[in-house]
Scaffold this active site. Structure first.
Site, PDB file in Angstrom:
ATOM      1  N   GLU A  35       0.823  -1.212   0.000  1.00 15.13           N
ATOM      2  CA  GLU A  35       0.000   0.000   0.000  1.00 15.13           C
ATOM      3  C   GLU A  35       0.859   1.266   0.000  1.00 15.13           C
ATOM      4  O   GLU A  35       0.535   2.245  -0.672  1.00 15.13           O
ATOM      5  CB  GLU A  35      -0.949   0.009   1.194  1.00 15.13           C
ATOM      6  N   TYR A 118      -6.879   6.494   3.608  1.00  9.62           N
ATOM      7  CA  TYR A 118      -6.992   5.435   2.610  1.00  9.62           C
ATOM      8  C   TYR A 118      -6.218   4.184   3.027  1.00  9.62           C
ATOM      9  O   TYR A 118      -6.754   3.066   3.037  1.00  9.62           O
ATOM     10  CB  TYR A 118      -6.503   5.895   1.223  1.00  9.62           C
ATOM     11  N   ASP A 136      -9.821   5.675  -2.687  1.00  8.97           N
ATOM     12  CA  ASP A 136      -8.684   6.215  -3.424  1.00  8.97           C
ATOM     13  C   ASP A 136      -9.182   6.879  -4.699  1.00  8.97           C
ATOM     14  O   ASP A 136     -10.391   7.047  -4.898  1.00  8.97           O
ATOM     15  CB  ASP A 136      -7.687   5.093  -3.739  1.00  8.97           C
TER      16      ASP A 136
END
Length: 352
Positions: A35, A118, A136
């Site tokens: 991520e 996020y 996102d």
DNA sequence: AATGCGGGGAT
DNA sequence: ATCCCAGCATT
């Protein structure tokens, strides 16, 4: 009753998802690592970096023991280097404060360095199946088109609506699957430009498609003004050694290394550039070799016009934060692409 | 709420 | 050329 749109997204994901390494696990470490790498970065660009990091640091404890330059070397070329610095800071917190165990809730994750709303939602849902929507750029585009949100992305009105719809859609399905599915849908099917709506399973529910506004939604972002900076880098060589320095201010490429630099807001003639060189090294006893043509380097928010000046002198001066390094040791330092490419072209660093 | 922060791929 | 990408931190 299951929401038909989220169910359609999950069905679509079943047959269209890419097989990505961080999707085969619920271990928060590889999920977190992927991520961070993928923030503002396409999967294809980030993938090789993911493999490099997993190999170099198989666990969060291994990563926590690294020093920053080591992490920056692996990150070099990927951009947004604060991600790398925060990656290490976060690893240290998890390893040393939480004894190597990632927090397992959104509210704890979001407090860690480099983890915003996020990313916290992504980790919480993928690793722990917590019911929090990961919102996102993909999700904003997909929801904006389907629902018909015409206000600018990231505006309060847009945020409010996207949040509301997300909570509605994530409600009746697996949160991990839902988040994966809607993002993948945005990345592969509901792409920014010229999406192929003829094969879209949601087109019949889609406001933008039904109203021929696919190209208008989401509304374009405001343009940022691009600043121009002129960089003059000096490759100062004596035998097989050169001078380098570490960037330290709050500026681009913070903590990466570079050659001794003179910066200007205007283009300078060669005589002035060489005068600045003299001011830097405090000697006239050098041999001019060459000055490169201007190289344009584009960033999102500024453009750099750079020239490299190559000189030799009999011995290298010590000054400020300059380091004298042998050309064989250059791989131990992280450089911006621009500098690394030049050093490569002069055979100071091996070709890729 | 606005701004700064990289590099690359797609169109 | 232009857009935008599995955003975050700072101001």
């Amino acid at each position: 009753m299951k929401n038909s749109i989220s169910q359609n997204l999950l069905n679509w994901y079943l047959t269209n998802s890419r097989d990505l390494p961080w999707r085969q696990t619920t271990d928060p470490y590889p999920i977190w690592l992927s991520e961070i790498i993928l923030q503002q970065t396409r999967v294809l660009q980030g993938l090789p970096y993911y493999y490099k990091f997993i190999e170099a640091f198989p666990t969060v404890d291994a990563l926590a023991k690294a020093d920053e330059n080591e992490v920056l070397i692996l990150w070099q070329g990927l951009g947004y280097y604060s991600r790398a610095r925060n990656l290490l800071a976060c690893a240290k917190t998890v390893a040393f404060t939480f004894h190597g165990v990632f927090p397992n809730h959104y509210n704890s994750l979001v407090k860690l360095p480099g983890i915003g709303k996020y990313t916290a939602a992504a980790i919480a849902s993928f690793a722990f199946n917590e019911k929090v929507p990961a919102i996102d750029g993909n999700v904003i585009r997909v929801i904006s088109r389907i629902i018909g949100i015409e206000s600018r992305p990231y505006s309060p009105e847009s945020n409010q609506l996207v949040q509301q719809i997300s909570h509605q859609w994530i409600g009746q399905v697996s949160p991990a699957r839902y988040n994966q599915a809607i993002m993948e849908f945005g990345a592969l099917q509901c792409v920014p430009k010229n999406p192929n709506c003829n094969v879209c399973p949601i087109a019949s529910f889609c406001y933008a498609f039904q109203n021929k506004k696919v190209h208008l939604i989401p509304a374009p972002k405001l343009k940022v003004k691009i600043k121009t900076r002129f960089f003059y880098y000096f490759l100062i060589q004596s035998n097989d050694s050169i001078l380098i320095e570490q960037r330290q201010n709050n500026d681009i490429w913070k903590n990466l290394f570079q050659l001794p630099l003179h910066e200007s807001s205007t283009d300078l003639p060669t005589e002035l550039v060489l005068q600045e060189l003299v001011n830097l090294i405090h000697t006239e006893d050098w041999l001019f070799e060459e000055i490169s043509l201007p190289i344009k380097h584009l960033l999102t928010h500024q453009q750099l016009i750079t020239r490299f000046v190559r000189i030799r002198l009999s011995h290298l001066p010590q000054k400020g934060n300059w380091l004298i390094v042998d050309k064989n040791e250059l791989t131990q330092y992280a450089f911006p692409n621009l500098v690394r490419d030049y050093l490569r072209s002069k055979n100071f660093i091996e070709p890729k």
